[in-house]
Design an enzyme around this catalytic site. Structure first.
Site, short mmCIF file in Angstrom:
data_model
loop_
_atom_site.label_atom_id
_atom_site.label_comp_id
_atom_site.label_asym_id
_atom_site.label_seq_id
_atom_site.Cartn_x
_atom_site.Cartn_y
_atom_site.Cartn_z
N HIS A 48 10.76 24.87 -16.67
CA HIS A 48 11.55 25.72 -17.57
C HIS A 48 11.40 25.20 -18.99
CE1 HIS A 48 15.59 23.26 -17.72
NE2 HIS A 48 14.54 22.46 -17.73
N CYS A 54 13.65 19.55 -24.98
CA CYS A 54 13.75 20.48 -23.85
C CYS A 54 13.42 21.93 -24.20
CB CYS A 54 15.13 20.40 -23.22
SG CYS A 54 15.42 18.83 -22.39
N HIS A 72 8.63 22.09 -19.53
CA HIS A 72 8.67 20.86 -18.74
C HIS A 72 9.23 21.17 -17.36
CE1 HIS A 72 12.74 21.18 -20.38
NE2 HIS A 72 13.15 20.38 -19.40
N HIS A 83 8.79 25.78 -7.24
CA HIS A 83 7.50 25.94 -7.92
C HIS A 83 7.44 27.22 -8.76
CE1 HIS A 83 6.49 22.68 -5.22
NE2 HIS A 83 5.48 22.41 -6.04
N GLU A 110 19.42 17.89 -12.44
CA GLU A 110 18.08 17.95 -13.03
C GLU A 110 17.35 16.63 -12.86
OE1 GLU A 110 18.26 21.18 -16.66
OE2 GLU A 110 17.98 19.09 -17.13
#
Length: 118
Positions: free
Chosen positions: A13, A22, A26, A66, A107
């Site tokens: 994302h 971010c 990544h 994925h 995460e």
């Protein structure tokens, strides 16, 4: 009683409404924890683990694993992933003897969120 089932998925994302590292593409190996609150039924179970596994795999994991999460959730923060998960599981889980209690999305090993509905 609280019933707990853990899942894992790999996904990519980027956070388009964020200013920092971010915002770049990544990936993470996410941990998803689904918790149900309830009382055992006549079979002695709050919810069948196999049924819960199949349901979460069908509704969430098969879509996220994925995948590029931005194609599913516009701003795929851990918070928004937890909300999406709750909204897509709650109606399938809630029964006379149990309800969806909590969703955790991790995460990393040290960074996650807990969501308990609105």
């Amino acid at each position: 009683m609280i019933l707990i089932k853990e899942f894992e998925f790999d996904a990519a994302h980027n956070l388009v409404h964020y200013h920092g590292k971010c915002e770049n593409l990544h990936g993470h190996t996410y941990k998803l924890v689904v918790k149900l609150e309830g009382q055992p039924d006549e079979e002695g179970m709050i919810f069948d683990f196999v049924e819960l596994k199949n349901m979460v795999n069908e509704k969430i994991i098969n879509k996220f694993d994925h995948a590029y999460l931005n194609n599913i959730i516009p701003q795929p923060t851990a918070e928004n992933i937890a909300i999406y998960t709750w909204e897509n599981l709650e109606k399938h889980i809630n029964r006379d003897n149990c309800r969806l209690y909590e969703v955790e999305v991790w995460e990393t090993k040290t960074s996650g969120v807990i969501y308990r509905g609105e």
